[in-house]
Design a protein around this motif. Structure first.
Motif, short mmCIF file in Angstrom:
data_model
loop_
_atom_site.label_atom_id
_atom_site.label_comp_id
_atom_site.label_asym_id
_atom_site.label_seq_id
_atom_site.Cartn_x
_atom_site.Cartn_y
_atom_site.Cartn_z
N ASP A 174 0.79 -1.09 0.16
CA ASP A 174 0.10 0.01 0.22
C ASP A 174 0.87 1.26 0.00
O ASP A 174 0.63 2.32 -0.72
N HIS B 45 3.65 1.63 -1.42
CA HIS B 45 4.54 1.75 -2.66
C HIS B 45 3.48 2.03 -3.71
O HIS B 45 3.87 2.17 -5.00
N GLY B 46 2.27 1.87 -3.44
CA GLY B 46 1.24 2.04 -4.64
C GLY B 46 0.53 3.13 -4.58
O GLY B 46 0.91 4.06 -3.70
N ARG B 47 -0.52 3.42 -5.62
CA ARG B 47 -1.35 4.49 -5.71
C ARG B 47 -2.27 4.47 -4.39
O ARG B 47 -2.80 3.49 -4.07
N VAL B 48 -2.63 5.68 -3.87
CA VAL B 48 -3.44 5.92 -3.08
C VAL B 48 -4.93 5.24 -3.49
O VAL B 48 -5.38 4.60 -2.49
N SER C 298 -4.98 1.62 -2.87
CA SER C 298 -4.61 0.83 -1.47
C SER C 298 -5.88 -0.04 -1.03
O SER C 298 -7.10 0.14 -1.33
N GLU D 157 5.64 13.48 -3.52
CA GLU D 157 5.66 12.23 -4.34
C GLU D 157 5.96 10.91 -3.66
O GLU D 157 7.13 11.24 -2.63
N ASN D 158 5.50 9.79 -3.75
CA ASN D 158 5.88 8.70 -3.11
C ASN D 158 5.51 8.56 -1.76
O ASN D 158 5.89 7.61 -1.16
N TYR D 159 4.98 9.66 -1.08
CA TYR D 159 4.17 9.38 0.28
C TYR D 159 3.14 8.73 0.29
O TYR D 159 2.94 8.01 1.44
N SER D 160 2.70 8.71 -0.61
CA SER D 160 1.38 7.69 -0.94
C SER D 160 0.35 7.64 0.04
O SER D 160 -0.01 8.70 0.79
N ILE D 161 0.05 6.66 0.64
CA ILE D 161 -1.21 6.56 1.48
C ILE D 161 -0.87 6.96 2.79
O ILE D 161 -1.83 7.49 3.66
#
Length: 254
Positions: A99, A101-104, A107, A153-157
Motif C-alpha cells: 500500500d 508503494h502503490g497509488r492511494v 490502497s 511524491e511517493n508518500y502515498s497512503i
C-alpha cells in the motif's frame, strides 16, 4: 530558560539512535525529565535497552499498540511506579509495503485500516489511557509530515493517514484543553530514519529538501527533540492544537 526537573515522560517509538523518538527522549532527559521507553518486539529490545541506559530509563517495556494488554500493562506500570505522567511522545507509524508503494486510490481496505489504526488511533488510545495520570495537566505529542497537507511524491497512503492524525490532534486539544493537557503534532522535514528509508526515492527527497529549504539544512532528531522539550515545559502551557514545522523553512517554499 526552562527545565523539566521532576517531570515524567513516556516516549513511544524508539527503534535505534536515529529515531525521532530517541532525539526527543535524549532532549527531555537533558532538561531533567525522567523517561520511560518502549520497544516493539524481542528483536528491538537489545537496541532500546542500550539507549535506555544512556538516559537512565528505569521503565523499559514492550509495546505493540495492536495488543491492548501490552498498552494497559505499560500505563499500569507507570501509574504504580510514578503515580502520574507529564509528557507523552508518540512517534510510531506504519503502512503495509504494497500500500505504501502503490497509488492511494489502489490502497487495500485492510492496509488503509491498519495504517490508520497504528499511526492515528493508537495515539488517541494512548492519550485516553494517559489522561487519568495527567490530573495536574500534561503534554501529548505525535509526529506528522508535510505530506499531510501537500502532495509529496511517493508518500502515498501516509499522506491521508497523517492528515487524519493532524485532525485528531486538533480535536483532542480542544477536548483536553480545559484539563490543562496540550496536544501537538511535530512536523519535521525529511530526515534520515529507518522508517523513512522505506519510502521510494527517499534520497532524492532529502536532497531536494536540503536544496530548497531557506536554511539549506535538513532537520535533525536533535532539532525535533529540542522543540519537543520546550513544548513539554511549563513555559509552553498555553500552546496547543498546532502542527509545528521543524524543517528549516522547507514547508514555506513552493
Amino acid at each position: 530558560m526552562f527545565r523539566l526537573d521532576g517531570t515524567k515522560a513516556l516516549i513511544i517509538g524508539v527503534a535505534n539512535d536515529q529515531s525521532i523518538a530517541w532525539g526527543c527522549a535524549r532532549a527531555l532527559h537533558a532538561q531533567g525529565a525522567e523517561v520511560a521507553l518502549t520497544y516493539l518486539n524481542d528483536k528491538a529490545e537489545p537496541h532500546v535497552r542500550g539507549l535506555a541506559d544512556q538516559v537512565g530509563a528505569k521503565i523499559v517495556m514492550p509495546l505493540d499498540v495492536r495488543k491492548p494488554d501490552q498498552t494497559q500493562a505499560l500505563l499500569d506500570e507507570i501509574g504504580a511506579r510514578w503515580g502520574r505522567l507529564d509528557t507523552l511522545v508518540h512517534s510510531i507509524a506504519f503502512a503495509p509495503r504494497d500500500d505504501l508503494h502503490g497509488r492511494v486510490v489502489d490502497s487495500s481496505a485492510e492496509g488503509f485500516a491498519l495504517a490508520m489504526d497504528i499511526s492515528v488511533h493508537s495515539f488517541l488510545r494512548m492519550i485516553r489511557l494517559s489522561e487519568p495520570l495527567m490530573d495536574r495537566g500534561g503534554t501529548c505529542m505525535t509526529v506528522s509530515f508535510l505530506g499531510a497537507s501537500r502532495v509529496v511524491e511517493n508518500y502515498s497512503i501516509m499522506g491521508p493517514v497523517k492528515a487524519a492524525l493532524e485532525a485528531a490532534v486538533r480535536y483532542a486539544a480542544a477536548e483536553l484543553g480545559p484539563k490543562g493537557i496540550s496536544v501537538h503534532a511535530l512536523s519535521p522535514g525529511p530526515l534520515q530514519t529507518r522508517a523513512a528509508s522505506g519510502l521510494a526515492e527517499f534520497d532524492a527527497l532529502l536532497s531536494d529538501a536540503a536544496a530548497r529549504a531557506p536554511t539549506h539544512h535538513l532537520a535533525t532528531i536533535e532539532d525535533v527533540g529540542a522543540y519537543a522539550a520546550f513544548l513539554a515545559s511549563r513555559e509552553a502551557f498555553n500552546v496547543t492544537g498546532g502542527v509545528h514545522p521543524i524543517d528549516g523553512g522547507y514547508s514555506i517554499v513552493g
